[in-house]
Write a protein that holds these residues in place. Structure first.
Motif, PDB file in Angstrom:
ATOM      1  N   ARG A  72       0.848  -1.186   0.000  1.00 32.81           N
ATOM      2  CA  ARG A  72       0.000   0.000   0.000  1.00 32.81           C
ATOM      3  C   ARG A  72       0.886   1.239   0.000  1.00 32.81           C
ATOM      4  NH1 ARG A  72      -2.873  -0.916   4.583  1.00 32.81           N
ATOM      5  NH2 ARG A  72      -4.579  -2.044   3.598  1.00 32.81           N
ATOM      6  N   MET A  73       1.906   1.212   0.834  1.00 33.32           N
ATOM      7  CA  MET A  73       2.809   2.360   0.899  1.00 33.32           C
ATOM      8  C   MET A  73       3.659   2.475  -0.360  1.00 33.32           C
ATOM      9  SD  MET A  73       3.959   2.094   4.915  1.00 33.32           S
ATOM     10  CE  MET A  73       4.961   3.594   5.039  1.00 33.32           C
ATOM     11  N   MET A  74       3.887   1.342  -0.999  1.00 30.68           N
ATOM     12  CA  MET A  74       4.651   1.352  -2.248  1.00 30.68           C
ATOM     13  C   MET A  74       3.842   1.934  -3.400  1.00 30.68           C
ATOM     14  SD  MET A  74       7.790  -0.003  -2.155  1.00 30.68           S
ATOM     15  CE  MET A  74       8.250  -1.030  -3.545  1.00 30.68           C
ATOM     16  N   LYS A 615      23.577   6.286   5.742  1.00 29.94           N
ATOM     17  CA  LYS A 615      23.251   4.951   6.263  1.00 29.94           C
ATOM     18  C   LYS A 615      21.791   4.613   6.011  1.00 29.94           C
ATOM     19  CE  LYS A 615      26.443   2.906   8.800  1.00 29.94           C
ATOM     20  NZ  LYS A 615      26.650   1.594   9.289  1.00 29.94           N
ATOM     21  N   LEU A 616      20.956   5.598   6.258  1.00 26.89           N
ATOM     22  CA  LEU A 616      19.523   5.406   6.061  1.00 26.89           C
ATOM     23  C   LEU A 616      19.241   4.983   4.623  1.00 26.89           C
ATOM     24  CD1 LEU A 616      16.553   5.699   7.075  1.00 26.89           C
ATOM     25  CD2 LEU A 616      16.650   8.064   6.299  1.00 26.89           C
ATOM     26  N   ASN A 617      19.917   5.645   3.697  1.00 25.72           N
ATOM     27  CA  ASN A 617      19.758   5.273   2.289  1.00 25.72           C
ATOM     28  C   ASN A 617      19.994   3.782   2.074  1.00 25.72           C
ATOM     29  OD1 ASN A 617      18.975   7.627   1.085  1.00 25.72           O
ATOM     30  ND2 ASN A 617      20.978   8.132   0.234  1.00 25.72           N
ATOM     31  N   LEU A 678      14.037   9.775  11.725  1.00 22.15           N
ATOM     32  CA  LEU A 678      13.045   9.073  12.532  1.00 22.15           C
ATOM     33  C   LEU A 678      11.781   8.802  11.711  1.00 22.15           C
ATOM     34  CD1 LEU A 678      12.176   7.805  15.167  1.00 22.15           C
ATOM     35  CD2 LEU A 678      11.493  10.052  16.010  1.00 22.15           C
ATOM     36  N   THR A 679      11.354   9.803  10.971  1.00 19.53           N
ATOM     37  CA  THR A 679      10.174   9.620  10.126  1.00 19.53           C
ATOM     38  C   THR A 679      10.354   8.444   9.173  1.00 19.53           C
ATOM     39  OG1 THR A 679       9.723  11.986  10.203  1.00 19.53           O
ATOM     40  CG2 THR A 679       8.664  10.744   8.450  1.00 19.53           C
ATOM     41  N   GLN A 680      11.476   8.440   8.492  1.00 23.76           N
ATOM     42  CA  GLN A 680      11.703   7.382   7.501  1.00 23.76           C
ATOM     43  C   GLN A 680      11.842   6.014   8.175  1.00 23.76           C
ATOM     44  OE1 GLN A 680      10.647   9.418   5.244  1.00 23.76           O
ATOM     45  NE2 GLN A 680      12.000   8.564   3.681  1.00 23.76           N
ATOM     46  N   SER A 681      12.479   5.992   9.313  1.00 19.75           N
ATOM     47  CA  SER A 681      12.630   4.722  10.026  1.00 19.75           C
ATOM     48  C   SER A 681      11.272   4.173  10.432  1.00 19.75           C
ATOM     49  CB  SER A 681      13.461   4.907  11.296  1.00 19.75           C
ATOM     50  OG  SER A 681      14.672   5.543  10.990  1.00 19.75           O
ATOM     51  N   PRO A 713       9.577   4.887   1.951  1.00 15.69           N
ATOM     52  CA  PRO A 713      10.827   5.640   1.780  1.00 15.69           C
ATOM     53  C   PRO A 713      11.632   5.142   0.578  1.00 15.69           C
ATOM     54  CG  PRO A 713      10.592   4.858   4.036  1.00 15.69           C
ATOM     55  CD  PRO A 713       9.523   4.196   3.238  1.00 15.69           C
ATOM     56  N   LYS A 714      12.343   6.071  -0.016  1.00 12.07           N
ATOM     57  CA  LYS A 714      13.278   5.618  -1.043  1.00 12.07           C
ATOM     58  C   LYS A 714      14.621   6.308  -0.814  1.00 12.07           C
ATOM     59  CE  LYS A 714      12.270   8.791  -4.843  1.00 12.07           C
ATOM     60  NZ  LYS A 714      11.333   9.789  -4.340  1.00 12.07           N
ATOM     61  N   ALA A 715      15.666   5.637  -1.242  1.00 17.55           N
ATOM     62  CA  ALA A 715      17.013   6.182  -1.050  1.00 17.55           C
ATOM     63  C   ALA A 715      17.140   7.473  -1.830  1.00 17.55           C
ATOM     64  CB  ALA A 715      18.045   5.170  -1.512  1.00 17.55           C
TER      65      ALA A 715
END
Length: 880
Positions: A72-74, A615-617, A678-681, A713-715
RNA sequence: GGGCGUAUAGCUCAGCUGGUAGAGCAUCUGCCUUACAAGCAGGCGGUCAUAGGUUCGAGUCCUAUUGCGCCCACCA
């Protein structure tokens, strides 16, 4: 949106229920056919209406919800269709039991009366499990909830039955079937479970009338001998060759029966002679058909002895067995009793011993249906995850027998076959026929039987979407995307959906079958009612929260494997949720500028910001790939590590100094990064732990109304900071080295120190991270020098960081302890050095391994050389 | 009788296409450092069941063996 606040403590009960109601009432779970979007659909394996939520459901539905929320998020149009199954035999048994308590027998009510009661029962209890599924956070489209016996689905069942009949794929006939004397119905082969039981082989002598010859047979079921109509031996068995065609006298019954020769007899087993009881053994039945033998029932539908020999009449089979064995012994024909373990068929619903019994039943002809179903998987139109389950599927499909679909119970879809009262002609039709096509009579009686419950669930992927009507939903959402289920129902359900989908829709029902194992108790035992070791998911939710339960069902698990319920895992899960809660509290506490943070200057991002963003990426890319590959356990572990270790333990600690300074020039960038990461995590974690992520997310700056409808999220290219990422990793290693050394020497955290770095190459890294070294490495002063000079005698050496560093201490350090520590460190370095150096000395490695790999090793070896040199010098100096 | 899975730290388990063994829990040491003691920092702990083989290199691929588990099958 500007930020909100979180309560001081993480208490899942405070918000889980509330959030779910909000999601449902706002229609976030709904999916509407929309050609502009790509569909992703799942049909829920319908739980039995008799059921109560158990751990198996919790696992199954958690996995589905993860996939649905992720897709759904995708950006997919994600549909999850829920529903329940009427569970024919199981439900009927429950209702019969409930009636029994009221002193009513179902026969007293009659068919219609009983069904009325059954529906009342369904209306009262059938909704339990559906309510419980909501507790799990399942984001299914409840408006589409279906029931296998509701109007639409019943229409689908009728249509399919009639179609199959007209195509010659359903037939009625007398066959050897599996009869459950407890449920009083025939069941299919798939519904028989074999269990090994310790028993005996009784050797019984059958003699000729004149006593000149005799045959000893071996049997596990002496009580069935009353129905023996022959003895069979192998045609090439020398021992019995001369007896074939002669007769022997059946003991007790005193009747002559023939000796026949049949290939199926194993010469080596028992005595090589088999008694033939056609009515109670599939082999014997087949033999009887081949040799035209009489078929005599020994006991009735409840496995009570008939009156072949009046003294046994009415006994159950086990009692009769004892009596008959006793009588045989008295007659002197019981030759011997051998211990013997053999497989006994049991009813998978009630566990009663199954009696093979020839009876008139309806069957689905399987070969023509199985063939395309096998092909579909072979051609990759359907993929099993893990792949090994396709073998199990082939094995079953390739050896499949015709499917007995009729049941002698009332609760279920009644077989749409009508018998002309006058001539007996069978008419199969979705409604009562008006006129007999053969004799023209207008009076019909409908078949008394109902259909196997799996006959209707086999249609689930398309019947729930509107079949047999050509609906928009059916057109858009079929074939469904993924089916999630346990390996224990591949045969019952998955296989049957596959051939049904292909046959009736002309297309496979789903593209991927994601198989999971079963949840066992902490000792690895299967959870069962009889053992009383079942864990109630609702109690777990009550204690730890839904998020914790879901987390514990996914972390460290792999597809298709069983998992254990371990309370410790729930503790860990709860701790993780709590960690997130506290981290979020920290972030919110330090966000001072609301939406202004989005005006951050990318050029002003500090090194630690760049490191965590970079790192998140990586985490985003990896996690996305893992979920797409159904490696949910791996994905969750990465998210867990990122949030806890990288974000909380390192980033937050690193960023604190900037936050404590309200006027720090890059404070805005720090706030932005905190909020963003934090949001993306949370988004990454949302499919796994929907509640805590939502509760926290909505408080963050820039939050939309719900996390569940945000974009996955996307990198971000702009956050690819490889250099800074590497730099901070070096700093982290240094800090760890310092902490390690200090801990070893028992230096109190409050005691700050000076740190001397001896390096030519790492100057920049150290300068860039000196603040962190000071804060996290307990340093008050940092000195960088190129040469190893003026190192105080009483200094600790920091090793293993690839860097030469020293902590001078005011008071003399314990020389012995320090030397021991250094020797130990040296040992580690030497071991690594030798191993890697060995690789470099290996011509094969240098010439054949990838260049990058060789270079990596070479660099490391150089680094190690330096460290080793430093350690040795230090040890020498200490010894002086 | 066939087929499949599994064997990794004290326990429960990860480890994707082969490249210096990981997590959680448990245990030990030191810390109430202004998000979190449901916490922080650090340590101990594994010849990846056994034996061969392929490879420069094997927990990872191949073969065999053993233990455990599961599925299928009508030897009465």
């Amino acid at each position: 949106m500007s930020k909100g606040t979180l309560k001081d403590k993480y208490i899942p009960k405070d918000f889980e229920e509330k959030l779910y109601q909000e999601w449902e009432s706002k229609g976030y779970f709904k999916a509407v056919a929309d050609k502009s979007k790509e569909p992703f659909s799942i049909v829920m394996p319908p739980p039995n209406i008799t059921g109560k939520l158990h751990m198996g459901h919790a696992l199954d539905n958690t996995l589905q919800d993860i996939l649905i929320r992720f897709k759904r998020m995708m950006g997919y149009n994600a549909l999850w269709v829920p529903g329940t199954d009427h569970a024919a035999i199981a439900t009927e048994a429950k209702i019969v039991e409930a009636l029994r308590k009221e002193g009513i027998k179902k026969e007293d009510l009659g068919r219609e009366g009983f069904l009325k009661k059954a529906w009342e029962w369904k209306d009262e209890y059938g909704g339990t499990i559906v309510k419980q599924l909501r507790k799990l956070g399942c984001s299914c489209d409840w408006d589409r909830e279906r029931f296998t016996m509701d109007e639409g689905l019943s229409k689908a069942v009728l249509k399919v039955f009639v179609d199959l009949y007209n195509k010659g794929l359903i037939y009625k006939g007398k066959r050897m079937t599996n009869w459950c004397p407890c449920c009083k119905t025939a069941i299919s082969d798939a519904e028989v479970e074999f269990e090994e039981e310790a028993s005996h082989l009784w050797h019984i002598r059958y003699s000729s009338k004149d006593g000149t010859y005799s045959v000893v047979v071996a049997t596990t079921r002496p009580e069935t001998m009353l129905g023996d109509t022959a003895i069979a031996v192998h045609p090439e068995d020398e021992r019995y060759k001369d007896l074939v065609g002669k007769t022997v006298v059946l003991p007790i019954v005193n009747k002559e029966i023939p000796i026949v020769a049949d290939e199926f007899v194993e010469k080596e087993f028992g005595t090589g002679a088999v008694k033939i009881t056609p009515a109670h053994d599939p082999n014997d039945y087949a033999t009887a058909l081949r040799h035209n033998l009489e078929i005599i029932d020994v006991f009735d539908d409840e496995a009570k002895m008939l009156d072949i020999v009046p003294k046994y009449q009415g006994m159950d089979t086990l009692t009769a067995r004892e009596e008959i064995v006793k009588d045989l012994e008295e007659a002197g024909v019981l030759v011997k009793i051998e211990d013997y373990a053999h497989n006994v068929g049991k009813c998978y619903r009630c566990h009663h011993t199954i009696e093979p019994k020839p009876s008139e039943q309806w069957f689905v002809k399987m070969k023509p249906l199985a063939e395309p179903a096998i092909k579909a998987v072979k051609e990759g139109k359907i993929k099993f995850v893990p792949d090994r389950f396709s073998k199990i599927y082939y094995n079953w499909m390739e050896n499949i027998q015709d499917w007995c679909i009729s049941r002698q119970i009332w609760w279920g879809h009644r077989i749409p076959a009508y018998y002309c009262d006058k001539c007996g002609e069978i008419v199969v039709k979705d409604t009562t026929p008006e006129k007999c096509p053969k004799c023209g009579d207008t009076h019909f009686t409908q078949d008394e039987g109902t259909l196997d419950t799996w006959f209707s669930s086999a249609l689930w992927p398309f019947s729930t979407l509107g079949y047999p009507d050509h609906t928009e939903d059916l057109d858009y959402f079929y074939p469904t995307s993924t089916l999630v289920t346990g390996y224990d129902i591949i045969f019952f359900w998955v296989a049957r959906m596959i051939f049904s989908g292909i046959e009736h829709m002309g297309e496979v029902p789903f593209k991927t079958v994601f198989i999971h194992g079963i949840v066992r108790d902490s000792q690895g035992r299967k959870m069962s009612k009889s053992l009383g070791n079942g864990i109630d998911p609702l109690e777990v939710i009550d204690q730890y929260g839904t998020d914790a339960l879901r987390f514990s069902l996914v972390l460290n698990t792999s597809p298709g494997s069983d998992l254990r319920y371990l309370p410790e895992k729930l503790e860990a899960a709860g701790n993780f949720a709590n960690k997130i809660w506290n981290a979020a509290k920290f972030v919110l506490m330090n966000l001072t500028r609301d939406e202004e943070i989005f005006n951050y200057d990318i050029k002003k991002l500090a090194i630690e910001d760049k490191w965590i963003l970079s790192k998140l990426n990586h985490v985003i890319s990896e996690v996305t790939e893992n979920i797409n590959n159904y490696d949910l356990g791996v994905a969750l572990e990465k998210i867990y590590n990122f949030i806890w270790d990288e974000f909380c333990d390192w980033y937050i600690e690193m960023v604190k100094p900037r936050l404590y300074d309200l006027n720090h020039e890059t404070r805005l960038e720090a706030e932005y990064t905190l909020n963003y990461v934090l949001t993306q995590s949370l988004k990454l974690l949302h499919p796994f732990m929907p509640f805590v992520t939502e509760e926290v997310y909505t408080k963050l700056v820039g939050a939309e109304k719900t996390i569940m409808l945000t974009d996955w999220p996307k990198a971000e290219e702009k956050f690819a900071f490889d250099k800074e990422e590497e730099q901070i990793e070096v700093i982290k290693t240094i800090i760890t080295g310092i902490r390690n050394a200090r801990a070893n020497m028992n230096i109190h955290p409050a005691k700050k120190s000076k740190i001397i770095f001896v390096t030519k190459t790492a100057k920049d890294a150290i300068t860039g991270g000196d603040l962190f070294i000071k804060k996290l490495g307990f340093a008050e002063e940092i000195v960088i020098q190129e040469e190893k000079e003026n190192i105080p005698e009483n200094a600790m050496a920091i090793l293993g960081a690839g860097i030469d560093a020293y902590i001078p201490l005011a008071e003399l350090i314990d020389k012995e302890a320090e030397l021991a520590r250094l020797e130990k460190e040296k040992g580690k370095v030497v071991a690594e050095f030798e191993k890697l150096n060995g690789m470099l000395n290996n011509q094969g490695f240098v010439t054949k391994a990838p260049e990058a790999k060789v270079k990596e090793i070479r660099d490391r070896v150089e680094e190690l050389k330096g460290i080793l040199e430093g350690v040795e010098k230090r040890i020498e100096a200490m010894k002086e």
